[in-house]
Design a protein around this motif. Structure first.
Motif, PDB file in Angstrom:
ATOM      1  N   LYS A  58      90.979  48.207  55.609  1.00 30.81           N
ATOM      2  CA  LYS A  58      89.915  47.088  55.999  1.00 30.81           C
ATOM      3  C   LYS A  58      90.328  46.215  57.069  1.00 30.81           C
ATOM      4  N   ASP A  59      91.718  46.443  57.562  1.00 33.84           N
ATOM      5  CA  ASP A  59      92.135  45.547  58.744  1.00 33.84           C
ATOM      6  C   ASP A  59      91.589  46.011  60.135  1.00 33.84           C
ATOM      7  N   LYS A  60      91.229  47.396  60.093  1.00 34.38           N
ATOM      8  CA  LYS A  60      91.105  48.107  61.125  1.00 34.38           C
ATOM      9  C   LYS A  60      89.444  47.961  61.673  1.00 34.38           C
ATOM     10  N   GLU A  61      89.085  47.665  62.934  1.00 38.31           N
ATOM     11  CA  GLU A  61      87.917  47.632  63.442  1.00 38.31           C
ATOM     12  C   GLU A  61      87.273  49.026  63.496  1.00 38.31           C
ATOM     13  N   VAL A  62      85.908  49.179  62.854  1.00 42.81           N
ATOM     14  CA  VAL A  62      85.111  50.316  62.877  1.00 42.81           C
ATOM     15  C   VAL A  62      84.282  50.452  63.704  1.00 42.81           C
ATOM     16  N   VAL A  63      83.766  51.446  64.374  1.00 45.16           N
ATOM     17  CA  VAL A  63      82.519  51.502  65.202  1.00 45.16           C
ATOM     18  C   VAL A  63      81.978  52.709  65.005  1.00 45.16           C
ATOM     19  N   VAL A  64      80.801  52.943  65.362  1.00 49.21           N
ATOM     20  CA  VAL A  64      80.001  54.090  64.988  1.00 49.21           C
ATOM     21  C   VAL A  64      79.615  54.576  66.166  1.00 49.21           C
ATOM     22  N   VAL A  65      79.454  55.911  66.750  1.00 51.09           N
ATOM     23  CA  VAL A  65      78.964  56.151  68.103  1.00 51.09           C
ATOM     24  C   VAL A  65      78.060  57.490  67.604  1.00 51.09           C
ATOM     25  N   VAL A  66      76.827  57.549  67.851  1.00 44.61           N
ATOM     26  CA  VAL A  66      75.951  58.077  67.505  1.00 44.61           C
ATOM     27  C   VAL A  66      75.427  59.031  68.961  1.00 44.61           C
ATOM     28  N   GLU A  67      75.046  60.158  68.765  1.00 41.03           N
ATOM     29  CA  GLU A  67      74.622  60.771  69.843  1.00 41.03           C
ATOM     30  C   GLU A  67      73.041  60.454  70.188  1.00 41.03           C
ATOM     31  N   HIS A  68      72.740  59.786  71.177  1.00 41.54           N
ATOM     32  CA  HIS A  68      71.133  59.628  71.405  1.00 41.54           C
ATOM     33  C   HIS A  68      70.577  60.876  72.034  1.00 41.54           C
ATOM     34  N   VAL A  69      69.782  61.623  71.181  1.00 42.33           N
ATOM     35  CA  VAL A  69      69.428  62.680  71.524  1.00 42.33           C
ATOM     36  C   VAL A  69      67.701  62.626  71.670  1.00 42.33           C
ATOM     37  N   ASN A  70      67.089  63.466  72.286  1.00 36.64           N
ATOM     38  CA  ASN A  70      65.601  63.415  72.537  1.00 36.64           C
ATOM     39  C   ASN A  70      64.886  64.706  72.056  1.00 36.64           C
ATOM     40  N   ALA A  71      63.680  64.792  72.095  1.00 35.74           N
ATOM     41  CA  ALA A  71      62.832  65.919  72.200  1.00 35.74           C
ATOM     42  C   ALA A  71      63.353  66.857  73.140  1.00 35.74           C
ATOM     43  N   MET A  72      63.531  68.280  72.854  1.00 34.31           N
ATOM     44  CA  MET A  72      63.251  69.272  73.465  1.00 34.31           C
ATOM     45  C   MET A  72      62.496  70.179  73.800  1.00 34.31           C
ATOM     46  N   PRO A  73      62.122  70.756  74.848  1.00 35.79           N
ATOM     47  CA  PRO A  73      60.969  71.361  75.397  1.00 35.79           C
ATOM     48  C   PRO A  73      60.732  72.476  74.327  1.00 35.79           C
ATOM     49  N   GLY A  74      59.717  72.573  73.921  1.00 34.33           N
ATOM     50  CA  GLY A  74      59.105  73.677  73.011  1.00 34.33           C
ATOM     51  C   GLY A  74      59.384  73.132  71.343  1.00 34.33           C
ATOM     52  N   GLN A  75      59.814  72.266  71.234  1.00 36.21           N
ATOM     53  CA  GLN A  75      60.246  71.733  69.849  1.00 36.21           C
ATOM     54  C   GLN A  75      58.754  71.055  69.080  1.00 36.21           C
TER      55      GLN A  75
END
Length: 134
Positions: A58-75
């Motif tokens: 609980k003493d550690k700093e926690v961060v979240v990194v999320v891949e910010h993806v977009n629509a792909m052609p043909g999806q």
């Protein structure tokens, strides 16, 4: 510092790193939804995974990194809606847990690791080179 990295897709993953060391890797938990038995992200399980790692130190700093993806052609429209829903579930969980979220576009991390215009297997190979014990 603990970093929770999330690939938000249905076939994505959640990784937990501490001091550049991989602590744990989880397949994104999913569940079946609706008459067509489509899979969707299991938000309750994602929450449990994140909380479990918050409680380790609980003493550690926690961060979240999320891949910010977009629509792909043909999806298709339905695929993109489902992907957006998964992305929103993850954002909501992090917000509810008051965790700072950083979004990283695939082009940025791929450029950093010299993976532009390569396939997913090249990314997997790079991870194995950096973290051979995973």
């Amino acid at each position: 510092m603990i970093i929770i990295g999330i690939d938000p897709g249905i076939t994505g993953a959640i990784s937990v790193l501490e001091n550049k060391k991989v602590i744990e890797v989880y397949d994104t938990p999913t569940m079946i939804d609706g008459k067509k038995n489509k899979r969707q992200v299991n938000g309750a399980q994602v929450t449990n995974i994140i909380k479990e790692n918050l409680n380790k130190d609980k003493d550690k700093e926690v961060v979240v990194v999320v891949e910010h993806v977009n629509a792909m052609p043909g999806q298709g429209v339905t695929s993109m809606f489902n992907f957006g829903q998964s992305f929103g579930v993850i954002k909501g969980i992090c917000s509810a847990l008051s965790l700072p979220i950083y979004f990283v576009r695939p082009a940025k991390w791929k450029k950093h690791f010299n993976l532009i215009k390569t396939n997913k297997d090249a990314s997997r190979t790079k991870v194995i080179q950096i973290y051979p014990g995973v």
